[in-house]
Scaffold this motif. Structure first.
Motif, PDB file in Angstrom:
ATOM      1  N   MET A   1       0.816  -1.136   0.101  1.00 41.99           N
ATOM      2  CA  MET A   1      -0.071   0.325   0.189  1.00 41.99           C
ATOM      3  C   MET A   1       1.436   0.960   0.606  1.00 41.99           C
ATOM      4  O   MET A   1       0.285   2.493  -0.068  1.00 41.99           O
ATOM      5  N   GLY A   2       2.124   1.290   0.570  1.00 36.58           N
ATOM      6  CA  GLY A   2       3.205   2.152   0.529  1.00 36.58           C
ATOM      7  C   GLY A   2       2.572   3.403   1.557  1.00 36.58           C
ATOM      8  O   GLY A   2       3.955   4.412   1.756  1.00 36.58           O
ATOM      9  N   ILE A   3       3.089   2.323   2.696  1.00 31.98           N
ATOM     10  CA  ILE A   3       2.478   3.257   4.366  1.00 31.98           C
ATOM     11  C   ILE A   3       2.808   2.172   4.577  1.00 31.98           C
ATOM     12  O   ILE A   3       3.639   0.768   4.105  1.00 31.98           O
ATOM     13  N   GLY A   4       4.175   2.767   5.507  1.00 30.76           N
ATOM     14  CA  GLY A   4       5.226   1.455   6.645  1.00 30.76           C
ATOM     15  C   GLY A   4       3.676   1.525   8.315  1.00 30.76           C
ATOM     16  O   GLY A   4       3.181   2.064   8.316  1.00 30.76           O
ATOM     17  N   ALA A   5       4.533   0.537   8.629  1.00 34.85           N
ATOM     18  CA  ALA A   5       4.241   0.174  10.132  1.00 34.85           C
ATOM     19  C   ALA A   5       5.164   0.543  10.800  1.00 34.85           C
ATOM     20  O   ALA A   5       6.177   0.575  11.058  1.00 34.85           O
ATOM     21  N   THR A   6       4.373   0.628  12.370  1.00 35.66           N
ATOM     22  CA  THR A   6       5.120   0.580  13.459  1.00 35.66           C
ATOM     23  C   THR A   6       6.027  -0.687  14.002  1.00 35.66           C
ATOM     24  O   THR A   6       5.282  -1.856  13.924  1.00 35.66           O
ATOM     25  N   PRO A   7       7.405   0.072  14.690  1.00 34.34           N
ATOM     26  CA  PRO A   7       7.508  -1.600  15.238  1.00 34.34           C
ATOM     27  C   PRO A   7       6.472  -2.696  16.415  1.00 34.34           C
ATOM     28  O   PRO A   7       6.387  -3.354  15.642  1.00 34.34           O
ATOM     29  N   SER A   8       5.755  -1.803  16.452  1.00 34.83           N
ATOM     30  CA  SER A   8       5.325  -2.591  17.477  1.00 34.83           C
ATOM     31  C   SER A   8       4.216  -2.812  16.740  1.00 34.83           C
ATOM     32  O   SER A   8       3.864  -4.563  17.248  1.00 34.83           O
ATOM     33  N   ILE A   9       3.496  -2.186  15.630  1.00 37.60           N
ATOM     34  CA  ILE A   9       2.448  -3.218  14.418  1.00 37.60           C
ATOM     35  C   ILE A   9       3.270  -4.696  14.196  1.00 37.60           C
ATOM     36  O   ILE A   9       2.860  -5.777  13.576  1.00 37.60           O
ATOM     37  N   ILE A  10       4.232  -4.094  13.135  1.00 30.88           N
ATOM     38  CA  ILE A  10       5.044  -5.658  13.044  1.00 30.88           C
ATOM     39  C   ILE A  10       5.846  -7.053  13.925  1.00 30.88           C
ATOM     40  O   ILE A  10       5.645  -7.742  13.558  1.00 30.88           O
ATOM     41  N   TYR A  11       6.132  -5.861  15.305  1.00 30.11           N
ATOM     42  CA  TYR A  11       6.651  -6.956  16.203  1.00 30.11           C
ATOM     43  C   TYR A  11       4.756  -7.763  16.817  1.00 30.11           C
ATOM     44  O   TYR A  11       4.690  -9.163  17.386  1.00 30.11           O
ATOM     45  N   ALA A  12       4.336  -6.807  16.251  1.00 31.19           N
ATOM     46  CA  ALA A  12       2.062  -8.175  16.978  1.00 31.19           C
ATOM     47  C   ALA A  12       2.240  -9.015  15.842  1.00 31.19           C
ATOM     48  O   ALA A  12       1.685  -9.962  16.085  1.00 31.19           O
ATOM     49  N   ALA A  13       2.374  -8.687  14.537  1.00 25.66           N
ATOM     50  CA  ALA A  13       1.812  -9.366  13.584  1.00 25.66           C
ATOM     51  C   ALA A  13       2.584 -10.439  14.174  1.00 25.66           C
ATOM     52  O   ALA A  13       2.132 -11.927  13.641  1.00 25.66           O
ATOM     53  N   ILE A  14       3.741  -9.990  13.860  1.00 25.15           N
ATOM     54  CA  ILE A  14       4.812 -11.387  14.400  1.00 25.15           C
ATOM     55  C   ILE A  14       4.508 -12.580  15.067  1.00 25.15           C
ATOM     56  O   ILE A  14       4.258 -13.906  15.311  1.00 25.15           O
ATOM     57  N   CYS A  15       4.106 -11.623  16.732  1.00 25.95           N
ATOM     58  CA  CYS A  15       3.656 -12.656  18.188  1.00 25.95           C
ATOM     59  C   CYS A  15       2.159 -13.405  17.176  1.00 25.95           C
ATOM     60  O   CYS A  15       2.613 -14.441  17.888  1.00 25.95           O
ATOM     61  N   GLN A  16       1.108 -12.686  16.737  1.00 29.22           N
ATOM     62  CA  GLN A  16       0.381 -13.168  16.131  1.00 29.22           C
ATOM     63  C   GLN A  16       0.625 -14.493  15.592  1.00 29.22           C
ATOM     64  O   GLN A  16       0.234 -15.830  15.231  1.00 29.22           O
ATOM     65  N   LEU A  17       1.422 -14.745  14.808  1.00 26.09           N
ATOM     66  CA  LEU A  17       1.845 -15.705  13.555  1.00 26.09           C
ATOM     67  C   LEU A  17       2.351 -17.305  14.338  1.00 26.09           C
ATOM     68  O   LEU A  17       2.097 -17.824  14.044  1.00 26.09           O
ATOM     69  N   ARG A  18       3.318 -16.479  15.292  1.00 28.45           N
ATOM     70  CA  ARG A  18       4.220 -17.134  16.048  1.00 28.45           C
ATOM     71  C   ARG A  18       2.401 -18.268  17.220  1.00 28.45           C
ATOM     72  O   ARG A  18       2.387 -19.062  17.317  1.00 28.45           O
ATOM     73  N   GLN A  19       1.539 -17.264  17.688  1.00 31.28           N
ATOM     74  CA  GLN A  19       0.723 -18.151  18.203  1.00 31.28           C
ATOM     75  C   GLN A  19      -0.050 -19.018  17.457  1.00 31.28           C
ATOM     76  O   GLN A  19      -0.720 -19.504  17.937  1.00 31.28           O
ATOM     77  N   GLN A  20      -0.285 -18.629  16.330  1.00 31.61           N
ATOM     78  CA  GLN A  20      -1.189 -19.265  15.214  1.00 31.61           C
ATOM     79  C   GLN A  20      -0.551 -21.262  15.254  1.00 31.61           C
ATOM     80  O   GLN A  20      -1.191 -21.891  14.872  1.00 31.61           O
ATOM     81  N   GLU A  21       0.989 -20.787  15.055  1.00 28.89           N
ATOM     82  CA  GLU A  21       1.405 -21.957  14.646  1.00 28.89           C
ATOM     83  C   GLU A  21       1.974 -22.709  16.520  1.00 28.89           C
ATOM     84  O   GLU A  21       3.210 -23.504  16.000  1.00 28.89           O
ATOM     85  N   GLN A  22       1.342 -22.221  17.751  1.00 30.64           N
ATOM     86  CA  GLN A  22       1.569 -22.596  18.081  1.00 30.64           C
ATOM     87  C   GLN A  22       3.177 -22.366  19.298  1.00 30.64           C
ATOM     88  O   GLN A  22       3.388 -23.415  19.785  1.00 30.64           O
ATOM     89  N   HIS A  23       3.352 -21.383  18.812  1.00 26.03           N
ATOM     90  CA  HIS A  23       4.901 -21.331  19.130  1.00 26.03           C
ATOM     91  C   HIS A  23       4.771 -20.208  20.460  1.00 26.03           C
ATOM     92  O   HIS A  23       4.123 -19.269  20.577  1.00 26.03           O
TER      93      HIS A  23
END
Length: 141
Positions: A1-23
């Protein structure tokens, strides 16, 4: 989309993906190291700008401006550099949020975000002459 995400948004997305994988989520230290190891990403501070200014001009507008500028120089016979000044303004918005740190691809050097229009501001206008002669004193509005 051409916009940036804050570090906290990216970190939260990584954590969410890890949680979905049960890690377990990664540590913040891991995240900072991961960001440093990705040369295609870097952190910049956004520059708030009024939405109307973002949507107002296109590349064609700028080309037309400089064509008209050249035509006016010819029309009025302006050939000497001492008659050509550049003006710039810098605005300071009172009571408005400043930019925020976002993570973007390394090709992105500046990122403007829209801001509200209802605020007080102070504007300083300054000039320089092309031939290097002393500038006109700045104006504060």
């Amino acid at each position: 989309m051409g916009i940036g995400a804050t570090p906290s948004i990216i970190y939260a997305a990584i954590c969410q993906l890890r949680q979905q994988e049960q890690h377990n989520p990664p540590s913040l230290v891991w995240f900072c190291q991961w960001l440093k190891k990705n040369p295609s990403l870097h952190t910049i501070k956004t520059k708030p700008i009024a939405r109307v200014r973002i949507m107002n001009h296109s590349g064609a507008d700028l080309q037309n401006f400089f064509l008209e500028y050249q035509n006016n120089l010819s029309k009025y016979g302006i050939r000497r550099l001492k008659y050509i000044y550049n003006m710039d303004e810098s605005g300071f918005r009172i009571g408005c949020l400043t930019g925020e740190m976002v993570i973007v691809q390394t090709e992105v050097k500046e990122l403007y975000t829209s801001s509200s229009e209802n605020h007080k501001s102070i504007t300083i206008i300054e000039t320089i002459c092309i031939d290097g002669s002393p500038p006109i004193p700045p104006v504060i509005i």
